[in-house]
Design an enzyme around this catalytic site. Structure first.
Site, PDB file in Angstrom:
ATOM      1  N   GLU A 103      -3.370   1.129  -6.981  1.00 21.17           N
ATOM      2  CA  GLU A 103      -2.254   0.301  -7.551  1.00 21.17           C
ATOM      3  C   GLU A 103      -1.866   0.494  -8.960  1.00 21.17           C
ATOM      4  OE1 GLU A 103       0.833  -1.105  -6.557  1.00 21.17           O
ATOM      5  OE2 GLU A 103      -0.428  -1.884  -4.783  1.00 21.17           O
ATOM      6  N   CYS A 138       0.887  -0.887   0.024  1.00 24.83           N
ATOM      7  CA  CYS A 138       0.098  -0.067   0.096  1.00 24.83           C
ATOM      8  C   CYS A 138       1.000   1.285   0.050  1.00 24.83           C
ATOM      9  CB  CYS A 138      -1.026  -0.047   1.362  1.00 24.83           C
ATOM     10  SG  CYS A 138      -2.091   1.443   1.213  1.00 24.83           S
TER      11      CYS A 138
END
Length: 271
Positions: free
Chosen positions: A114, A2
């Protein structure tokens, strides 16, 4: 992993969702659609109030800096490298094992970003014919639109170069816990592109479902076996992912338009 996420919900909504009893108005953060490492972020934690007559833990909404600084660190220079803690090794790593045992938190988010490299461009990079590939950002979030409760840990660090009364003498920092990405089908998949979270990236933030929040936040829960059980992945199929503008790739860009869903990957970034 993350490395960037969005957090636009205000303290009133977060307090209602997580049953927060205490938050300080002066600590309120503005909505942030492009949260980057070392930024200040909202976290939910259970901790006794300072100077309170009762030692009972109180659920609080606090502002911490994203990038954990271990209590024993000589300086905070490595914080940007400590934004994530792997669930498989968190109980063993010196930087993470004590906060995992004693100081767990929830880091609320709308979802996280992402980046995926197109297959053809990735091959050019492997062959040395292209040094920088253009990556397509995806936004990953709960398919029902609920708050994404990321498992986290937090720690306190004392800056010994400052006097006790200095407002920056103590740092409160946190890390997001990551796990292997789900290989099963997404709850809602894009029309074209990745069919699972593992197709996007091999890691993902550990999502805590509401039935696990109280146990996760409880500071009295320190048994290693019980804590390991709390690191179990959530049920599959709860997430969705969709492509967003490459504007999200620049940390200087920040606004709700970053979360707008594209019909497909941008030209030149096909999955």
């Amino acid at each position: 992993m993350c490395g960037r996420y969005a957090a636009s919900r205000g303290p009133e909504e977060l307090a209602e969702v997580f049953g927060v009893e205490r938050w300080e108005p002066e600590e309120v953060l503005a909505p942030d659609w492009n949260v980057a490492p070392t930024k200040e972020v909202h976290v939910v934690l259970d901790r006794p109030l300072k100077d309170a007559p009762s030692p009972r833990p109180v659920r609080q909404l606090r502002v911490l800096k994203w990038g954990l600084v271990p209590s024993w660190a000589q300086n905070p220079d490595g914080a940007a490298r400590m934004i994530n803690a792997r669930s498989e090794t968190i109980a063993e790593k010196p930087s993470f094992r004590r906060p995992f045992a004693q100081r767990r938190c929830i880091i609320p988010a709308d979802g996280y970003y992402e980046w995926v490299t197109a297959h053809d461009e990735r091959q050019l990079e492997v062959e040395g014919k292209k040094k920088r590939t253009r990556k397509q950002p995806y936004f990953v979030l709960p398919s029902d639109g609920s708050v994404f409760a990321m498992a986290g840990i937090y720690e306190f660090w004392r800056d010994r170069t400052l006097p006790d009364e200095h407002p920056l003498a103590w740092w409160a920092t946190c890390s997001v816990i990551t796990a292997e990405a789900e290989t099963g089908p997404l709850g809602v998949a894009p029309a074209e592109g990745p069919r699972s979270l593992a197709d996007i990236h091999p890691r993902m933030p550990l999502m805590l479902t509401p039935d696990r929040w109280d146990a996760w936040l409880d500071p009295a829960r320190t048994d290693p076996d019980e804590l390991q059980a709390l690191l179990a992945p959530p049920p599959g199929g709860l997430m969705r992912a969709y492509p967003v503008s490459t504007a999200a790739s620049n940390v200087r860009n920040n606004g709700p338009e970053l979360l707008e869903e594209l019909e497909g990957p941008e030209e030149g970034t096909l999955f």
